[in-house]
Write a protein that holds these residues in place. Structure first.
Motif, PDB file in Angstrom:
ATOM      1  N   GLU A 151       0.808  -1.184   0.019  1.00  0.00           N
ATOM      2  CA  GLU A 151      -0.076  -0.008  -0.226  1.00  0.00           C
ATOM      3  C   GLU A 151       0.916   1.265  -0.007  1.00  0.00           C
ATOM      4  O   GLU A 151       0.728   2.174  -0.806  1.00  0.00           O
ATOM      5  CB  GLU A 151      -0.841  -0.015   1.137  1.00  0.00           C
ATOM      6  CG  GLU A 151      -1.757  -1.110   1.335  1.00  0.00           C
ATOM      7  CD  GLU A 151      -1.171  -2.381   2.078  1.00  0.00           C
ATOM      8  OE1 GLU A 151      -0.256  -2.058   3.028  1.00  0.00           O
ATOM      9  OE2 GLU A 151      -1.538  -3.401   2.028  1.00  0.00           O
ATOM     10  N   LYS A 152       1.783   1.325   0.856  1.00  0.00           N
ATOM     11  CA  LYS A 152       2.991   2.483   0.987  1.00  0.00           C
ATOM     12  C   LYS A 152       3.633   2.505  -0.206  1.00  0.00           C
ATOM     13  O   LYS A 152       3.778   3.675  -0.818  1.00  0.00           O
ATOM     14  CB  LYS A 152       3.560   2.218   2.247  1.00  0.00           C
ATOM     15  CG  LYS A 152       2.974   2.404   3.657  1.00  0.00           C
ATOM     16  CD  LYS A 152       3.923   2.411   4.636  1.00  0.00           C
ATOM     17  CE  LYS A 152       3.285   2.474   5.930  1.00  0.00           C
ATOM     18  NZ  LYS A 152       4.038   2.854   7.087  1.00  0.00           N
ATOM     19  N   LYS A 198       2.686   1.638  -3.198  1.00  0.00           N
ATOM     20  CA  LYS A 198       1.612   2.389  -4.102  1.00  0.00           C
ATOM     21  C   LYS A 198       1.364   4.046  -4.230  1.00  0.00           C
ATOM     22  O   LYS A 198       1.358   4.580  -5.280  1.00  0.00           O
ATOM     23  CB  LYS A 198       0.364   1.452  -4.012  1.00  0.00           C
ATOM     24  CG  LYS A 198      -0.585   1.995  -5.338  1.00  0.00           C
ATOM     25  CD  LYS A 198      -2.204   1.294  -5.131  1.00  0.00           C
ATOM     26  CE  LYS A 198      -3.044   1.837  -6.006  1.00  0.00           C
ATOM     27  NZ  LYS A 198      -4.504   1.146  -5.687  1.00  0.00           N
ATOM     28  N   LYS A 199       1.195   4.326  -2.914  1.00  0.00           N
ATOM     29  CA  LYS A 199       1.206   5.470  -2.738  1.00  0.00           C
ATOM     30  C   LYS A 199       2.250   6.357  -3.096  1.00  0.00           C
ATOM     31  O   LYS A 199       2.338   7.282  -3.707  1.00  0.00           O
ATOM     32  CB  LYS A 199       0.541   5.832  -1.242  1.00  0.00           C
ATOM     33  CG  LYS A 199       0.345   7.205  -0.787  1.00  0.00           C
ATOM     34  CD  LYS A 199       0.026   7.421   0.580  1.00  0.00           C
ATOM     35  CE  LYS A 199      -0.516   9.023   0.793  1.00  0.00           C
ATOM     36  NZ  LYS A 199      -0.939   8.815   2.068  1.00  0.00           N
ATOM     37  N   GLU A 217       2.519   6.904  -6.781  1.00  0.00           N
ATOM     38  CA  GLU A 217       1.516   7.924  -7.263  1.00  0.00           C
ATOM     39  C   GLU A 217       2.091   9.345  -6.814  1.00  0.00           C
ATOM     40  O   GLU A 217       1.887   9.951  -7.861  1.00  0.00           O
ATOM     41  CB  GLU A 217       0.310   7.623  -6.560  1.00  0.00           C
ATOM     42  CG  GLU A 217      -0.436   6.469  -6.892  1.00  0.00           C
ATOM     43  CD  GLU A 217      -1.774   6.262  -5.957  1.00  0.00           C
ATOM     44  OE1 GLU A 217      -1.910   6.733  -5.257  1.00  0.00           O
ATOM     45  OE2 GLU A 217      -2.533   5.111  -6.455  1.00  0.00           O
ATOM     46  N   ILE A 218       2.803   9.446  -5.783  1.00  0.00           N
ATOM     47  CA  ILE A 218       3.191  10.775  -5.497  1.00  0.00           C
ATOM     48  C   ILE A 218       4.254  11.114  -6.349  1.00  0.00           C
ATOM     49  O   ILE A 218       4.542  12.176  -6.992  1.00  0.00           O
ATOM     50  CB  ILE A 218       3.737  10.863  -4.010  1.00  0.00           C
ATOM     51  CG1 ILE A 218       2.396  10.715  -3.062  1.00  0.00           C
ATOM     52  CG2 ILE A 218       4.427  12.207  -3.800  1.00  0.00           C
ATOM     53  CD1 ILE A 218       2.645  10.655  -1.672  1.00  0.00           C
TER      54      ILE A 218
END
Length: 50
Positions: free
Chosen positions: A31-32, A34-35, A38-39
């Motif tokens: 999850e981290k 992926k985030k 994205e950033i």
């Protein structure tokens, strides 16, 4: 290598624990990751001066 040479060395000496090698090919926090991707896709990496 003796202690005197280690203290004068400019390169850090790092000892890795062999038990950590089992995590080398695994994504531990998807999850981290992926985030973060994205950033980075939105803002990009900073420009480096040469």
């Amino acid at each position: 290598m003796n202690i005197k040479k280690l203290n004068q060395s400019k390169v850090p000496i790092i000892v890795f624990d062999k038990k950590l090698e089992k995590f080398g090919s695994k994504v531990l926090f998807p999850e981290k990751l992926k985030k973060a991707n994205e950033i980075l896709a939105k803002s990009g990496l900073p420009k480096f001066k040469k």
